[in-house]
Design a protein around this motif. Sequence first.
Motif, PDB file in Angstrom:
ATOM      1  N   SER A 148     -15.765 -10.744  -0.997  1.00  0.00           N
ATOM      2  CA  SER A 148     -16.573  -9.584  -0.639  1.00  0.00           C
ATOM      3  C   SER A 148     -15.806  -8.313  -0.983  1.00  0.00           C
ATOM      4  N   VAL A 149     -16.108  -7.291  -0.214  1.00  0.00           N
ATOM      5  CA  VAL A 149     -15.356  -6.041  -0.273  1.00  0.00           C
ATOM      6  C   VAL A 149     -14.217  -6.179   0.727  1.00  0.00           C
ATOM      7  N   VAL A 150     -12.997  -5.900   0.286  1.00  0.00           N
ATOM      8  CA  VAL A 150     -11.809  -6.042   1.124  1.00  0.00           C
ATOM      9  C   VAL A 150     -11.294  -4.644   1.459  1.00  0.00           C
ATOM     10  N   ALA A 151     -11.067  -4.386   2.729  1.00  0.00           N
ATOM     11  CA  ALA A 151     -10.497  -3.103   3.152  1.00  0.00           C
ATOM     12  C   ALA A 151      -9.007  -3.294   3.401  1.00  0.00           C
ATOM     13  N   ARG A 152      -8.216  -2.341   2.929  1.00  0.00           N
ATOM     14  CA  ARG A 152      -6.759  -2.390   3.101  1.00  0.00           C
ATOM     15  C   ARG A 152      -6.291  -1.083   3.726  1.00  0.00           C
ATOM     16  N   LEU A 154      -3.000   1.126   4.665  1.00  0.00           N
ATOM     17  CA  LEU A 154      -1.617   1.222   4.204  1.00  0.00           C
ATOM     18  C   LEU A 154      -0.700   1.821   5.253  1.00  0.00           C
ATOM     19  N   ALA A 155       0.551   1.407   5.222  1.00  0.00           N
ATOM     20  CA  ALA A 155       1.591   2.020   6.049  1.00  0.00           C
ATOM     21  C   ALA A 155       2.017   3.339   5.410  1.00  0.00           C
ATOM     22  N   PHE A 156       2.659   4.188   6.181  1.00  0.00           N
ATOM     23  CA  PHE A 156       3.015   5.512   5.678  1.00  0.00           C
ATOM     24  C   PHE A 156       4.376   5.571   5.007  1.00  0.00           C
ATOM     25  N   ASN A 157       5.259   4.606   5.237  1.00  0.00           N
ATOM     26  CA  ASN A 157       6.637   4.778   4.794  1.00  0.00           C
ATOM     27  C   ASN A 157       6.890   4.398   3.329  1.00  0.00           C
ATOM     28  N   HIS A 158       6.119   3.513   2.757  1.00  0.00           N
ATOM     29  CA  HIS A 158       6.206   3.155   1.341  1.00  0.00           C
ATOM     30  C   HIS A 158       4.783   2.949   0.826  1.00  0.00           C
ATOM     31  N   PRO A 159       3.963   3.993   0.849  1.00  0.00           N
ATOM     32  CA  PRO A 159       2.533   3.797   0.600  1.00  0.00           C
ATOM     33  C   PRO A 159       2.197   3.207  -0.759  1.00  0.00           C
ATOM     34  N   PHE A 160       2.903   3.615  -1.801  1.00  0.00           N
ATOM     35  CA  PHE A 160       2.504   3.082  -3.096  1.00  0.00           C
ATOM     36  C   PHE A 160       2.870   1.620  -3.260  1.00  0.00           C
ATOM     37  N   MET A 161       4.034   1.239  -2.785  1.00  0.00           N
ATOM     38  CA  MET A 161       4.437  -0.157  -2.867  1.00  0.00           C
ATOM     39  C   MET A 161       3.441  -1.027  -2.090  1.00  0.00           C
ATOM     40  N   PHE A 162       3.063  -0.581  -0.894  1.00  0.00           N
ATOM     41  CA  PHE A 162       2.106  -1.346  -0.097  1.00  0.00           C
ATOM     42  C   PHE A 162       0.722  -1.329  -0.739  1.00  0.00           C
ATOM     43  N   CYS A 163       0.352  -0.237  -1.363  1.00  0.00           N
ATOM     44  CA  CYS A 163      -0.940  -0.163  -2.041  1.00  0.00           C
ATOM     45  C   CYS A 163      -1.016  -1.214  -3.140  1.00  0.00           C
ATOM     46  N   GLY A 164      -0.019  -1.251  -3.998  1.00  0.00           N
ATOM     47  CA  GLY A 164      -0.006  -2.236  -5.081  1.00  0.00           C
ATOM     48  C   GLY A 164      -0.042  -3.657  -4.562  1.00  0.00           C
ATOM     49  N   GLY A 165       0.741  -3.916  -3.512  1.00  0.00           N
ATOM     50  CA  GLY A 165       0.796  -5.256  -2.952  1.00  0.00           C
ATOM     51  C   GLY A 165      -0.489  -5.679  -2.275  1.00  0.00           C
ATOM     52  N   VAL A 167      -3.610  -4.536  -2.939  1.00  0.00           N
ATOM     53  CA  VAL A 167      -4.818  -4.598  -3.786  1.00  0.00           C
ATOM     54  C   VAL A 167      -4.727  -5.661  -4.869  1.00  0.00           C
ATOM     55  N   ALA A 168      -3.532  -6.086  -5.234  1.00  0.00           N
ATOM     56  CA  ALA A 168      -3.368  -7.007  -6.361  1.00  0.00           C
ATOM     57  C   ALA A 168      -4.104  -8.329  -6.161  1.00  0.00           C
ATOM     58  N   ALA A 169      -3.895  -8.990  -5.038  1.00  0.00           N
ATOM     59  CA  ALA A 169      -4.514 -10.297  -4.812  1.00  0.00           C
ATOM     60  C   ALA A 169      -6.039 -10.220  -4.720  1.00  0.00           C
ATOM     61  N   PRO A 170      -6.607  -9.303  -3.928  1.00  0.00           N
ATOM     62  CA  PRO A 170      -8.067  -9.262  -3.880  1.00  0.00           C
ATOM     63  C   PRO A 170      -8.697  -8.886  -5.223  1.00  0.00           C
ATOM     64  N   LEU A 171      -8.062  -7.981  -5.970  1.00  0.00           N
ATOM     65  CA  LEU A 171      -8.602  -7.642  -7.289  1.00  0.00           C
ATOM     66  C   LEU A 171      -8.530  -8.840  -8.229  1.00  0.00           C
ATOM     67  N   ALA A 172      -7.431  -9.570  -8.187  1.00  0.00           N
ATOM     68  CA  ALA A 172      -7.287 -10.754  -9.037  1.00  0.00           C
ATOM     69  C   ALA A 172      -8.373 -11.781  -8.735  1.00  0.00           C
ATOM     70  N   ALA A 173      -8.748 -11.884  -7.467  1.00  0.00           N
ATOM     71  CA  ALA A 173      -9.769 -12.846  -7.062  1.00  0.00           C
ATOM     72  C   ALA A 173     -11.188 -12.352  -7.309  1.00  0.00           C
ATOM     73  N   GLY A 174     -11.327 -11.109  -7.801  1.00  0.00           N
ATOM     74  CA  GLY A 174     -12.650 -10.583  -8.118  1.00  0.00           C
ATOM     75  C   GLY A 174     -13.313  -9.803  -7.007  1.00  0.00           C
ATOM     76  N   ASN A 175     -12.555  -9.463  -5.974  1.00  0.00           N
ATOM     77  CA  ASN A 175     -13.100  -8.683  -4.866  1.00  0.00           C
ATOM     78  C   ASN A 175     -12.998  -7.187  -5.155  1.00  0.00           C
ATOM     79  N   ALA A 176     -13.877  -6.403  -4.539  1.00  0.00           N
ATOM     80  CA  ALA A 176     -13.745  -4.950  -4.554  1.00  0.00           C
ATOM     81  C   ALA A 176     -12.802  -4.567  -3.412  1.00  0.00           C
ATOM     82  N   VAL A 177     -12.119  -3.434  -3.539  1.00  0.00           N
ATOM     83  CA  VAL A 177     -11.136  -3.034  -2.531  1.00  0.00           C
ATOM     84  C   VAL A 177     -11.365  -1.585  -2.121  1.00  0.00           C
ATOM     85  N   ILE A 178     -11.332  -1.366  -0.817  1.00  0.00           N
ATOM     86  CA  ILE A 178     -11.330  -0.016  -0.246  1.00  0.00           C
ATOM     87  C   ILE A 178      -9.934   0.208   0.300  1.00  0.00           C
ATOM     88  N   ILE A 179      -9.302   1.301  -0.091  1.00  0.00           N
ATOM     89  CA  ILE A 179      -7.946   1.606   0.357  1.00  0.00           C
ATOM     90  C   ILE A 179      -8.004   2.755   1.350  1.00  0.00           C
TER      91      ILE A 179
END
Length: 189
Positions: A148-152, A154-165, A167-179
């Motif tokens: 489905s649509v996956v909501a993620r 993020l933590a504030f201390n390393h936002p980009f690293m957590f963002c990449g981590g 969103v990668a799996a749900p996007l790979a599986a074909g899901n849409a992602v809300i960050i």
Amino acid sequence: MRMVNMDANHALSGKEQLYCGGAWVPPSAGNYEETFNPGTGQLIGLVAAATRAEVDVAPACLKEWRDVAPLERASILQEIAALLHKRGDELAMMDAANCGNPYTEVRGDAAIAAAQMEFFAGLVTEMKGDTIPLGPDRVNMTLRQPLSVVARILAFNHPFMFCGGKVAAPLAAGNAVIIKPQVQAPLSA
């Protein structure tokens, strides 16, 4: 996002919009929030604030993304990883300015996010169903499909690293992602 120079050598630039449905769009309610450097209190810029209207676009995005062929989806994730490697310094500068972390500490975050994209890109074609013989004239077959649509959030201390981590799996599986980045550090996400 409208940015100001953090020092003489680095200028942060971006968009005062949301990335939604494959395009940069202004927030439907026209709301923007200020974001600051926590170390100096300096205004960094404005960020668009999403509303329910932007969230409601996600099901249409899911319909489009889930139908992207697996090899093409993997290729897109590899392209994202390449961009993360290429723009790692800029992303580190954003997180250093927006989180208060030392630049040297967050410099590797884009590389970690890129590695996660690369890892899950490699798994796209390995997501397979099962075929189970149930007798001479029957076969049970399973087919893996996007959830489905996956909501993620993020933590504030390393936002980009957590963002990449995140969103990668749900996007790979074909899901849409809300960050949903934290209000303290929304820039890099």
